[in-house]
Design a protein around this motif. Structure first.
Motif, PDB file in Angstrom:
ATOM      1  N   LEU A   1      -0.163   9.964  -2.355  1.00 25.83           N
ATOM      2  CA  LEU A   1      -0.133   8.723  -3.134  1.00 25.83           C
ATOM      3  C   LEU A   1      -1.329   7.826  -2.784  1.00 25.83           C
ATOM      4  O   LEU A   1      -1.911   7.192  -3.665  1.00 25.83           O
ATOM      5  N   ALA A   2      -1.708   7.786  -1.505  1.00 21.87           N
ATOM      6  CA  ALA A   2      -2.830   6.942  -1.085  1.00 21.87           C
ATOM      7  C   ALA A   2      -4.150   7.426  -1.667  1.00 21.87           C
ATOM      8  O   ALA A   2      -5.062   6.622  -1.901  1.00 21.87           O
ATOM      9  N   SER A   3      -4.278   8.735  -1.907  1.00 21.43           N
ATOM     10  CA  SER A   3      -5.511   9.251  -2.503  1.00 21.43           C
ATOM     11  C   SER A   3      -5.659   8.824  -3.957  1.00 21.43           C
ATOM     12  O   SER A   3      -6.752   8.916  -4.520  1.00 21.43           O
ATOM     13  N   LYS A   4      -4.574   8.353  -4.556  1.00 21.77           N
ATOM     14  CA  LYS A   4      -4.610   7.878  -5.940  1.00 21.77           C
ATOM     15  C   LYS A   4      -4.555   6.363  -6.027  1.00 21.77           C
ATOM     16  O   LYS A   4      -5.039   5.782  -6.995  1.00 21.77           O
ATOM     17  N   ASN A   5      -3.946   5.737  -5.023  1.00 21.84           N
ATOM     18  CA  ASN A   5      -3.809   4.279  -5.024  1.00 21.84           C
ATOM     19  C   ASN A   5      -3.866   3.792  -3.581  1.00 21.84           C
ATOM     20  O   ASN A   5      -3.012   4.152  -2.765  1.00 21.84           O
ATOM     21  N   ALA A   6      -4.868   2.990  -3.256  1.00 22.51           N
ATOM     22  CA  ALA A   6      -5.086   2.552  -1.880  1.00 22.51           C
ATOM     23  C   ALA A   6      -3.946   1.698  -1.339  1.00 22.51           C
ATOM     24  O   ALA A   6      -3.804   1.558  -0.122  1.00 22.51           O
ATOM     25  N   SER A   7      -3.119   1.144  -2.205  1.00 22.77           N
ATOM     26  CA  SER A   7      -2.013   0.304  -1.739  1.00 22.77           C
ATOM     27  C   SER A   7      -0.960   1.105  -0.978  1.00 22.77           C
ATOM     28  O   SER A   7      -0.131   0.528  -0.282  1.00 22.77           O
ATOM     29  N   TYR A   8      -0.990   2.436  -1.100  1.00 24.20           N
ATOM     30  CA  TYR A   8      -0.030   3.283  -0.392  1.00 24.20           C
ATOM     31  C   TYR A   8      -0.517   3.691   1.005  1.00 24.20           C
ATOM     32  O   TYR A   8       0.201   4.406   1.712  1.00 24.20           O
ATOM     33  N   ILE A   9      -1.701   3.258   1.397  1.00 24.59           N
ATOM     34  CA  ILE A   9      -2.229   3.650   2.704  1.00 24.59           C
ATOM     35  C   ILE A   9      -1.314   3.235   3.852  1.00 24.59           C
ATOM     36  O   ILE A   9      -1.104   4.016   4.797  1.00 24.59           O
ATOM     37  N   PRO A  10      -0.728   2.029   3.859  1.00 27.97           N
ATOM     38  CA  PRO A  10       0.209   1.700   4.955  1.00 27.97           C
ATOM     39  C   PRO A  10       1.370   2.674   5.075  1.00 27.97           C
ATOM     40  O   PRO A  10       1.934   2.846   6.164  1.00 27.97           O
ATOM     41  N   GLY A  11       1.736   3.327   3.974  1.00 27.65           N
ATOM     42  CA  GLY A  11       2.820   4.289   4.035  1.00 27.65           C
ATOM     43  C   GLY A  11       2.502   5.494   4.896  1.00 27.65           C
ATOM     44  O   GLY A  11       3.410   6.160   5.409  1.00 27.65           O
ATOM     45  N   ILE A  12       1.193   5.804   5.089  1.00 25.61           N
ATOM     46  CA  ILE A  12       0.808   6.919   5.951  1.00 25.61           C
ATOM     47  C   ILE A  12       1.274   6.662   7.380  1.00 25.61           C
ATOM     48  O   ILE A  12       1.659   7.592   8.103  1.00 25.61           O
ATOM     49  N   TYR A  13       1.250   5.393   7.769  1.00 26.24           N
ATOM     50  CA  TYR A  13       1.677   5.016   9.126  1.00 26.24           C
ATOM     51  C   TYR A  13       3.181   4.802   9.213  1.00 26.24           C
ATOM     52  O   TYR A  13       3.737   4.837  10.308  1.00 26.24           O
ATOM     53  N   PHE A  14       3.808   4.565   8.064  1.00 32.02           N
ATOM     54  CA  PHE A  14       5.217   4.184   8.082  1.00 32.02           C
ATOM     55  C   PHE A  14       6.091   5.276   8.688  1.00 32.02           C
ATOM     56  O   PHE A  14       6.914   5.007   9.571  1.00 32.02           O
ATOM     57  N   GLY A  15       5.952   6.501   8.200  1.00 34.63           N
ATOM     58  CA  GLY A  15       6.802   7.582   8.697  1.00 34.63           C
ATOM     59  C   GLY A  15       6.630   7.813  10.184  1.00 34.63           C
ATOM     60  O   GLY A  15       7.606   8.032  10.912  1.00 34.63           O
ATOM     61  N   LEU A  16       5.388   7.760  10.669  1.00 38.20           N
ATOM     62  CA  LEU A  16       5.128   7.969  12.096  1.00 38.20           C
ATOM     63  C   LEU A  16       5.723   6.852  12.941  1.00 38.20           C
ATOM     64  O   LEU A  16       6.379   7.103  13.960  1.00 38.20           O
ATOM     65  N   ILE A  17       5.501   5.611  12.527  1.00 34.00           N
ATOM     66  CA  ILE A  17       6.011   4.475  13.299  1.00 34.00           C
ATOM     67  C   ILE A  17       7.539   4.448  13.284  1.00 34.00           C
ATOM     68  O   ILE A  17       8.181   4.237  14.324  1.00 34.00           O
ATOM     69  N   ALA A  18       8.126   4.682  12.117  1.00 39.58           N
ATOM     70  CA  ALA A  18       9.592   4.635  12.006  1.00 39.58           C
ATOM     71  C   ALA A  18      10.242   5.740  12.823  1.00 39.58           C
ATOM     72  O   ALA A  18      11.200   5.495  13.573  1.00 39.58           O
ATOM     73  N   SER A  19       9.734   6.957  12.712  1.00 40.66           N
ATOM     74  CA  SER A  19      10.335   8.074  13.454  1.00 40.66           C
ATOM     75  C   SER A  19      10.116   7.938  14.956  1.00 40.66           C
ATOM     76  O   SER A  19      11.005   8.239  15.758  1.00 40.66           O
TER      77      SER A  19
END
Length: 399
Positions: free
Chosen positions: A330-348
């Motif tokens: 999703l981030a490769s199509k829309n930069a607003s999803y870049i924080p989501g790359i960190y979300f799964g790692l931080i949450a888990s």
């Protein structure tokens, strides 16, 4: 590190090495065979394929290493629980750091390796593979002389060769040239050879005919020749260099891309997403190690019906990795999803640390999973039994 910690680390290293070798072999074979068309379509040697397969290897390591670390950790801790080592360690009052320290050391070593591969080895190897594939595909002369197939080398130009002789000559040559809207040319020759120069390439045909047909009047003329030179230079590529995608670029380039880069001008978020992906993927071995500790790091009773800790851990790891891949796409199509790359790692990571601090146990212990667990045990016993027969060593499956 004390003696017990070194013992645990050594056992984990053995399991991780085995899991990495097995997983790497399978994934590497699949990725390498995906490049076999470079040989089959362009007539390259087997040496070219082996070289490409070698440089594909660094691109496979980041895929399998985190899961190999997870499998190695859970298998080690499960085996120690089966052999009553974990209950004995807990009964002696030893701190939990005896288990945590070697596990995290192993995970950190894997993370450093992941970071180096992602940011140094993988971009370098990808660029080499891109160059080799582009070089093979750009050799239109080689493309044109495959046996028994018609090859389009340009608009309205087709070449077919019946056979390739051991001395490098070609037998049964057919060339169709309809580039001129007023004239169709068809060449037949019994034999021929390709002469390559720095700026020119000629197909030298011997003992053949040229059929010239006027497309307006329909008049046909046939010219027989002893030798004829067909110029192939016009079909050679004129573009220079190799086109690289963000995945192929070095980390330095991602930090400071060329403003004139075609992809950067059109989709700058692809470079941003790739950069953030490289800065986060090294964390997966650590996150997966924490998952392994949560699932298999505590002593447990053999009386409970539960799924194998390895199955539970791998399932959770797949969910975390799937979430990361989803946000990367999703981030490769829309930069607003870049924080989501960190979300799964931080949450888990936060959830796993909370479970470890609270000494909570995470396992599927319902009797509803008894059938699944039985199938898992049967598979483990069957595969380990086969390995033991081949190696001539006794063994048993652990859960």
């Amino acid at each position: 590190m004390n003696v017990l910690e070194r013992y645990i680390l050594r056992r984990m290293l053995v399991f991780v090495a085995g899991a990495t070798a097995a997983s790497l072999g399978i994934v590497w074979t699949v990725e390498a065979l995906a490049k076999i068309n470079v040989v089959t379509d362009t007539g390259q040697s087997i040496g070219t394929f082996l070289k490409i397969a070698l440089f594909v290897l660094p691109t496979v390591v980041p895929i399998v290493l985190p899961f190999s670390v997870l499998i190695g950790i859970t298998l080690t801790l499960s085996a120690m629980n089966t052999d009553s080592e974990l209950p004995v360690i807990a009964a002696t009052g030893a701190p939990r750091s005896v288990i945590f320290r070697p596990t995290l050391i192993l995970a950190c070593l894997a993370a450093v390796l992941m970071f180096m591969v992602n940011n140094v080895a993988e971009p370098y190897s990808r660029q080499i593979v891109r160059g080799m594939v582009a070089s093979a595909n750009s050799d239109l002369i080689t493309l044109a002389v495959q046996e028994g197939t018609f090859k389009r080398v340009d608009q309205d130009v087709y070449v077919q060769v019946a056979k390739r002789l051991p001395n490098g000559e070609l037998g049964g040559i057919f060339v169709s040239d309809s580039r001129d809207p007023l004239l169709d040319l068809i060449y037949y020759a019994k034999s021929g050879i390709i002469e390559k120069g720095e700026k020119s390439s000629l197909l030298l045909m011997s003992n053949g005919e040229v059929h010239r047909r006027n497309t307006k009047s329909g008049d046909l003329s046939i010219i027989r020749f002893t030798s004829y030179a067909f110029d192939l230079s016009a079909f050679m590529p004129t573009t220079g260099g190799v086109f690289l995608f963000p995945l192929d670029q070095t980390t330095d380039y991602l930090l400071n891309p060329d403003p004139k880069d075609a992809i950067f001008v059109k989709s700058p978020q692809r470079y941003q997403a790739e950069l953030h992906k490289r800065f986060t993927q090294w964390m997966y071995p650590i996150v997966f190690a924490l998952i392994g500790l949560v699932v298999a790091g505590s002593a447990r009773s053999h009386r409970d019906v539960h799924l194998s800790p390895t199955m539970v851990a791998v399932g959770l790891a797949f969910a975390v990795r799937w979430l990361g891949l989803t946000f990367e796409d999703l981030a490769s199509k829309n930069a607003s999803y870049i924080p989501g790359i960190y979300f799964g790692l931080i949450a888990s990571t936060s959830f796993a640390l909370w479970l470890l601090v609270k000494q909570r146990k995470l396992r599927a212990s319902s009797r509803r999973f008894a059938g699944v667990n039985a199938l898992w045990l049967i598979w483990r016993i069957a595969t380990e039994g086969l390995v033991n027969r081949l190696s001539g060593k006794p063994g048993r499956a652990s859960t």
